[in-house]
Design a protein around this motif. Sequence first.
Motif, short mmCIF file in Angstrom:
data_model
loop_
_atom_site.label_atom_id
_atom_site.label_comp_id
_atom_site.label_asym_id
_atom_site.label_seq_id
_atom_site.Cartn_x
_atom_site.Cartn_y
_atom_site.Cartn_z
N LEU A 253 45.11 29.92 39.87
CA LEU A 253 44.06 30.67 40.58
C LEU A 253 44.69 31.67 41.54
CD1 LEU A 253 41.07 31.10 41.22
CD2 LEU A 253 41.26 29.26 42.92
N LEU A 254 45.75 31.26 42.27
CA LEU A 254 46.43 32.17 43.18
C LEU A 254 47.03 33.36 42.43
CD1 LEU A 254 48.31 29.79 45.66
CD2 LEU A 254 46.42 31.31 46.18
N CYS A 255 47.66 33.08 41.28
CA CYS A 255 48.22 34.17 40.47
C CYS A 255 47.12 35.13 40.01
CB CYS A 255 48.95 33.60 39.25
SG CYS A 255 50.49 32.75 39.63
N THR A 256 46.00 34.57 39.59
CA THR A 256 44.89 35.40 39.10
C THR A 256 44.34 36.28 40.22
OG1 THR A 256 44.32 33.66 37.51
CG2 THR A 256 42.66 35.35 37.95
N VAL A 257 44.14 35.69 41.40
CA VAL A 257 43.63 36.46 42.54
C VAL A 257 44.61 37.58 42.90
CG1 VAL A 257 43.09 36.35 45.00
CG2 VAL A 257 42.25 34.57 43.46
N ALA A 258 45.91 37.25 42.92
CA ALA A 258 46.92 38.26 43.25
C ALA A 258 46.92 39.40 42.23
CB ALA A 258 48.30 37.61 43.32
N ILE A 259 46.79 39.07 40.96
CA ILE A 259 46.76 40.10 39.91
C ILE A 259 45.52 40.98 40.06
CG2 ILE A 259 46.51 40.45 37.43
CD1 ILE A 259 48.31 37.98 37.04
N VAL A 260 44.38 40.36 40.38
CA VAL A 260 43.14 41.14 40.58
C VAL A 260 43.30 42.09 41.76
CG1 VAL A 260 40.71 40.99 41.24
CG2 VAL A 260 41.63 39.43 39.52
N ILE A 261 43.91 41.62 42.86
CA ILE A 261 44.13 42.49 44.03
C ILE A 261 45.04 43.65 43.65
CG2 ILE A 261 45.13 42.60 46.34
CD1 ILE A 261 44.23 39.71 46.75
N ARG A 262 46.08 43.37 42.88
CA ARG A 262 46.97 44.44 42.42
C ARG A 262 46.19 45.48 41.61
NH1 ARG A 262 52.50 43.77 42.29
NH2 ARG A 262 52.63 44.97 40.36
N CYS A 263 45.30 45.02 40.76
CA CYS A 263 44.49 45.96 39.96
C CYS A 263 43.63 46.85 40.85
CB CYS A 263 43.60 45.19 38.98
SG CYS A 263 44.50 44.35 37.67
N LEU A 264 43.06 46.26 41.91
CA LEU A 264 42.23 47.04 42.84
C LEU A 264 43.07 48.07 43.57
CD1 LEU A 264 40.01 44.19 44.33
CD2 LEU A 264 39.34 45.91 42.65
N ILE A 265 44.28 47.70 43.96
CA ILE A 265 45.15 48.63 44.68
C ILE A 265 45.60 49.76 43.75
CG2 ILE A 265 47.39 48.88 45.83
CD1 ILE A 265 47.08 45.95 46.76
N MET A 266 45.97 49.41 42.51
CA MET A 266 46.51 50.39 41.57
C MET A 266 45.44 51.19 40.85
SD MET A 266 49.65 48.17 39.86
CE MET A 266 48.55 46.90 39.23
N SER A 267 44.21 50.67 40.87
CA SER A 267 43.10 51.30 40.12
C SER A 267 43.43 51.42 38.64
CB SER A 267 42.77 52.68 40.70
OG SER A 267 42.36 52.58 42.04
N ARG A 268 44.00 50.37 38.10
CA ARG A 268 44.32 50.35 36.67
C ARG A 268 44.38 48.90 36.20
NH1 ARG A 268 49.47 48.57 36.02
NH2 ARG A 268 51.09 49.11 37.52
N PRO A 269 44.44 48.66 34.88
CA PRO A 269 44.56 47.31 34.35
C PRO A 269 45.84 46.62 34.83
CG PRO A 269 43.88 48.82 32.63
CD PRO A 269 44.24 49.65 33.81
N PRO A 270 45.95 45.31 34.63
CA PRO A 270 47.02 44.54 35.27
C PRO A 270 48.42 44.76 34.73
CG PRO A 270 45.71 43.13 33.83
CD PRO A 270 45.00 44.44 33.91
N VAL A 271 48.58 45.33 33.54
CA VAL A 271 49.91 45.44 32.94
C VAL A 271 50.26 46.91 32.74
CG1 VAL A 271 51.40 44.78 31.04
CG2 VAL A 271 49.57 43.24 31.74
N GLY A 272 51.33 47.36 33.43
CA GLY A 272 51.77 48.74 33.26
C GLY A 272 53.26 48.91 33.36
N ASN A 273 53.96 47.90 33.87
CA ASN A 273 55.41 47.97 33.97
C ASN A 273 55.99 46.57 33.71
OD1 ASN A 273 55.35 46.54 36.59
ND2 ASN A 273 54.58 48.47 37.39
N LEU A 274 57.30 46.47 33.73
CA LEU A 274 57.95 45.22 33.35
C LEU A 274 57.61 44.09 34.32
CD1 LEU A 274 59.69 44.43 31.00
CD2 LEU A 274 61.73 44.86 32.37
N TYR A 275 57.53 44.40 35.62
CA TYR A 275 57.16 43.36 36.59
C TYR A 275 55.74 42.86 36.33
CZ TYR A 275 56.03 41.11 41.01
OH TYR A 275 55.62 40.21 41.97
N ASP A 276 54.83 43.78 36.04
CA ASP A 276 53.45 43.38 35.72
C ASP A 276 53.41 42.39 34.56
OD1 ASP A 276 52.45 45.02 37.67
OD2 ASP A 276 51.88 46.64 36.32
#
Length: 674
Positions: free
Chosen positions: A398-421
Amino acid sequence: MDEQKKLGRWVVAVLALAGLGLALTNVFVDNMPKGDVQKIEGYTPWDEETVKMMETLPVQDGGRIKPFSTFAAFKMLGLHGARSMKVMDGQGKVHKIKPTEWMMDTLFRPEFSRQMPTFRIDNSKVLESIGLEQKGRRDRYSYDEISGGIEKLARLAESYEVIEKNDRDPLQQQTIDLAYNMMNYRVLLTYFEFVRDPIVLKGSGESGAEDRTAKMSHVLAVLPDIRRQVLEKQRNGEGPGEGIESMMMQLQERANASRHGLVVLPPGKEEKKAWRSVGNAIYEIAMGESPTPEDDLSDIVAMEVMVSKIGKDGEEQKEFRDELFKFKQRVEKRANARGEMKKLSLEVMYFKSDKFLYAMVLFLLGSLCALGMWGSGLGRLRTTFYWGTLGFTAVATLLCTVAIVIRCLIMSRPPVGNLYDTIIFIAATSVVFALIVEWMSRKTFALGMAPILGMALIVLARRYEVGDAKDHLDPLVAVLDSNFWLTTHVITITLGYSAGLLAAMLSGVYVLMRGLNLDDNNRDLRLSLTKSVYGCVCLTVFLALVGTVLGGIWGNYSWGRFWGWDPKENGALMICLWTLAILHARLGGLIKEWGLHFSSLFTACVVAFSWWHVNFLNVGLHNYGFTAGESTIWWFYIIVCLFIMFGVIMMLIEKYSVLQKVEKPISNAKMLES
């Protein structure tokens, strides 16, 4: 419990504890500063209120507007190899310095920053080559400790740069890296030299007195008059004069010193998109190219007043904070007008909360509970460990999911775009897949593997972030900047990686369980595990095929061809062909249970090559994820192959034992007949 089963449990326990110990070592011990805490006489920490105010100052970096705290964190990570350091003041008190405080010292109190252990050096021979004293083989050094050899370092780095990157040895590459790090740090260190080192007005001293000095803002304010005087002299055939030439040269030097590092001034007009550093603003005013010279001059005056309030003993922080507040208001007003302040507070919260760190700790606790669940017999203790494993794993996911969702809001894009993602996304989705398998099978093997897989991937993500030291929230390269294709092709392919890695992990459980006789020859358990692996392989091939086709369509749209035998494309094709081969061989009866699991284990190598290893080839159009650390992937291949070899040996031993049991009754029957 027979001796073989006891031995098997001990083997698994030792392997599990060794893996957990290695993970903890990688995350904590390897990133801890080495040697003694650096002592800095007169050091005083920044107060909390000032730091908090500075954290949300907007700056432009990496193609986007981000908070000062994020900018500082990745600068510190790139130089220091960690997001904190410790220093000792003159009274022996130890202070823990985090990125914002470190950057504030670098910009505003360079006399302290120069003494901080900013530079992580992994090979002391780099310092030996420039004639400096070394500490340990791997240690951290201050700018002052290295500055004595900076000229020789620059010459060596320049001589090594003519060598092709792939032909450089580690020492040469680390020498180049240190030279660049020193240069980038010096850019920050001298950023406010235009305030600390005022312009000397040559020839202004009277009767042998010292020449007077002037602030940068004062010089810029009278430049239009000076320019008119120079033009008048030129019309009369005269030169500008020694005093004016000296002043303009000093102005240019100060502007160059402040031209890079901190881009903190939003444009005064909405149609001008690029933010500027103070050096750029000085240059534009001096050349008469600024569209808003009054606003730019006011910015420079505000910065001069702010920096002048810095006290060496730290007692004047209240005055500095008041001026910082005024300057920050100026910047935020213009940034707000452009709509560039909306996500800064969210980003500060994201990095402060560090949800992936807490998720890693919870996955670790879940892994320990999983070992307890597998090691204990039936009863209340096993039930307690079962719920502990499920609870820790679910909360971590759940923590990972919330963090990924926050990243998406900050980046304004889907969750996967680079190797770290991809690492954090695979960590979350592979655990979710494992929990689904557990819900369908109810045999605890998938539940036990879920936190172990999640922890391993989060550790990899943190190690990659430290090694890469880049802000992975920054905008993507142009070819990837498509939310539709990132949502369809990239996520589908990455989900295929998750399913393939989970299949391999479950097969690893099967090989250990059956090879070490941990299942008491429970055919029902083996069959359930085999069905789960078969289902994961089916899911892998489906996602890989769909993702590959979607990638081809995207390639045709972006590059004008559906397929180009790019290494990344070939890797995706390898996953499709390998998993299809497994399914056909299984359906055709060419491989049985053992064969399915050996093939599934090797799928981990195929997935790792497609996902990770192709980034080392430095060829192809998918050149957005190249990274260092190639040796790690080879260790991964070796471990997977060792698992397969172990399984093959145990399979042969098992078949030999079965043949022995069959032959004995036959020989006994012959004796009775005779």
